[in-house]
Enzyme design. Structure first.
Site, PDB file in Angstrom:
ATOM      1  N   GLU A   1       1.058  -0.540  -5.141  1.00 19.90           N
ATOM      2  CA  GLU A   1       0.021   0.469  -5.302  1.00 19.90           C
ATOM      3  C   GLU A   1       0.740   1.806  -5.454  1.00 19.90           C
ATOM      4  OE1 GLU A   1      -3.716   2.753  -3.244  1.00 19.90           O
ATOM      5  OE2 GLU A   1      -1.852   2.361  -2.181  1.00 19.90           O
TER       6      GLU A   1
ATOM      7  N   ASP B   1       0.824  -1.202   0.000  1.00 23.18           N
ATOM      8  CA  ASP B   1       0.000   0.000   0.000  1.00 23.18           C
ATOM      9  C   ASP B   1       0.866   1.264   0.000  1.00 23.18           C
ATOM     10  OD1 ASP B   1      -2.753   1.210   0.476  1.00 23.18           O
ATOM     11  OD2 ASP B   1      -1.661   2.021   2.196  1.00 23.18           O
TER      12      ASP B   1
END
Length: 552
Positions: free
Chosen positions: A246, A204
């Site tokens: 990401e 993330d």
């Protein structure tokens, strides 16, 4: 246990993004959990899923649905125990499937013991685990990401009379990756979960690890240095496991995250996603062609991840201001549908529940360059509720049956109510009904995935546009000659032509097929033979929103 005989398994894989809390309640407390997920692994296998990606599963106060981590070494109590998680890992592996989990490397919850200790005193041993400042004027070139809720990337802490840095919610303080102890701790966390048998991580917020004055604090060389260290750590001990980035950036800025096959194995192609929707409203392939022609080549072992929707808003960060306004006008006419720089709606809602458009975009998702990701529930055309808090309307319970709570749970009260409206309510939109209907969206997508698996060109082949005069027609070649990839099945190779009508009207065009004189195309989705190519110019007549995968 998987043998990882094919270390680039992820190139061909179909991923399924799954929110454990929303998928299936196995113990009747109103929250989805690992026991519920374990009971539905056969469902995922039957659909055609190769790898399950789990949203954060760690203990968390859930300010940001688990992306505010309070303990990296535990399982959120609502989801079950570590043994329950291991049973899911083993169950997926027994079915020849893979599992990756979200790891939040950039920040923690403000309830994490590290941060509680860090904010307790300027002399705390954990003080330097986070980014502190006497002023909120540092790093002023860094953008604010959650513009609907945050006015600054700094929050004042009264205990020590200093500010702490955060790129997302103020309850999510950023870790300080200039601290070697933080770097090593994250490697230890990676070790812990890989030793439990998972197959990798979706990492993330990868671009934001390092801050430097005078920069926008994104994509910095020091961030790439640490990612290289992560990749080497994983490759050295767990070959065949993956790191998925990401990084919501322009293609040329994402390219360095692959490195020289020494950073991420995979990265999301964020800019492609909104342009698939844009192309439908513009009735033109131009924006898709432009962004893919702008996309650099990536290393031989790397792969893009492509998607239509996910757990967040449909992000409009990687479009121009003019394009953003166009997308809002077309897909989010009500202000409540908008969030931050995006749109909080699911796939079916965005496309007015038009099966033709839903199937068309999925046909592109499964055939464009990259590994496709399906967001849970989109395989049956689940809807949303934009009136719920934040992104909760995109994360409602999975609709299994037309019984109480859509078959998700027997509890009286759920973590979030199941959809119950006239269009997307569980009474008339659920898995049970669609599985027995041969013409349902579920069965249509399942068929697409079964066909896709027959052709490695979609996952590993070359990509080239065919550009007929009619811009309403999107056409591209996916080809594989068998020698391009050490892990592709041997054979004479594959040559596929994908055609798509981006409009709701019939479209005619001519394709230059001079190189295929005498060949007879076959639509592998419909198992229909097309007229043979008799001269260089091949006429094509496409029905509204039609799509075809032609094999030569």
């Amino acid at each position: 246990m998987l043998l990882y005989d094919n270390p680039t398994w992820y190139k061909d894989a179909v991923f399924y993004e799954l929110y454990v809390r929303a998928f299936r309640d196995g113990n009747g407390d109103g929250h989805g959990d690992f026991k519920g997920l374990l009971a539905e692994l056969d469902y995922l296998q039957e659909l055609g899923v190769d790898c399950v990606w789990l949203l954060p599963i760690f203990p968390s106060p859930l300010v940001d649905d688990g992306y505010d981590v309070a303990d990296y070494y535990g399982i959120h109590e609502d989801y079950g125990t570590l043994d329950d998680f291991k049973a899911v890992v083993d169950g997926l592996h027994a079915r020849g499937m893979y599992i990756i989990v979200d790891i939040v490397v950039n920040h923690t919850s403000d309830q994490h013991p590290w941060f509680i200790e860090s904010r307790s005193s300027k002399e705390s041993p954990k003080r330097s685990w986070y980014v502190w400042s006497e002023t909120d004027q540092k790093y002023r070139h860094a953008r604010i990401i959650f513009i609907d809720t945050e006015t600054s990337n700094w929050t004042y802490d009264e205990t020590t009379a200093e500010y702490y840095w955060h790129r997302f919610y103020s309850q999510q303080p950023d870790l300080n990756y200039d601290n070697p102890d933080v770097q090593q701790e994250m490697l230890d966390i990676i070790t812990y979960w890989l030793d439990l048998g998972i197959d990798g991580f979706r990492v993330d917020a990868a671009p934001y690890l390092i801050e430097r004055e005078g920069t926008n604090c994104e994509n910095l060389p020091e961030t790439h240095d640490y990612i290289k260290r992560m990749r080497a750590h994983v490759d050295n001990r767990w070959p065949g496991r993956i790191l998925l980035a990401e990084a919501n950036q322009w293609p040329e800025d994402v390219r360095p995250y692959f490195g020289d096959n020494d950073e991420f194995n995979m990265a999301f192609h964020f800019p492609l996603m909104p342009r698939l929707y844009m192309a439908l409203k513009q009735r033109s392939r131009k924006c898709i062609v432009d962004i893919l022609q702008r996309t650099p080549e990536i290393p031989a072992l790397a792969q893009w991840c492509i998607f239509l929707r996910n757990h967040d808003e449909l992000t409009l960060e990687m479009v121009t201001e003019e394009e953003r306004q166009f997308m809002w006008e077309q897909y989010a006419p009500e202000p409540r549908m908008r969030q931050n720089l995006g749109i909080r709606r699911r796939l079916a809602s965005l496309l007015d529940n038009d099966r033709r458009q839903i199937e068309l975009l999925n046909a592109l998702l499964f055939s464009l360059p990259g590994a496709p990701i399906i967001y849970y529930g989109d395989e049956i055309g689940m809807g949303d509720d934009v009136w719920r808090h934040d992104r909760n309307g995109l994360r409602t319970p999975m609709q299994w049956k037309n019984t109480k709570h859509g078959g998700f749970s027997d509890a009286d009260t759920l973590y979030e109510a199941v959809l119950d409206d006239d269009v997307f309510g569980y009474q008339h939109l659920n898995v049970q009904q669609q599985k027995v209907d041969p013409d349902s969206l579920w069965n249509t997508l399942r068929h697409m995935l079964r066909v896709r698996k027959r052709f490695c060109a979609f996952g590993r082949g070359t990509f080239a546009f065919a550009l007929p005069e009619n811009e309403a027609v999107l056409a591209y070649w996916r080809q594989m000659d068998g020698s391009q990839d050490d892990y592709a099945p041997s054979g004479e190779g594959e040559c596929m032509l994908v055609l798509a009508n981006l409009t709701g009207e019939n479209q005619q065009t001519m394709l230059d097929l001079t190189a295929y004189m005498g060949k007879t195309p076959r639509d592998v989705l419909k198992n229909e033979v097309w007229p043979p190519v008799q001269d260089g110019q091949y006429p094509v007549n496409l029905a509204p929103y039609a799509f075809h995968w032609l094999q030569f």
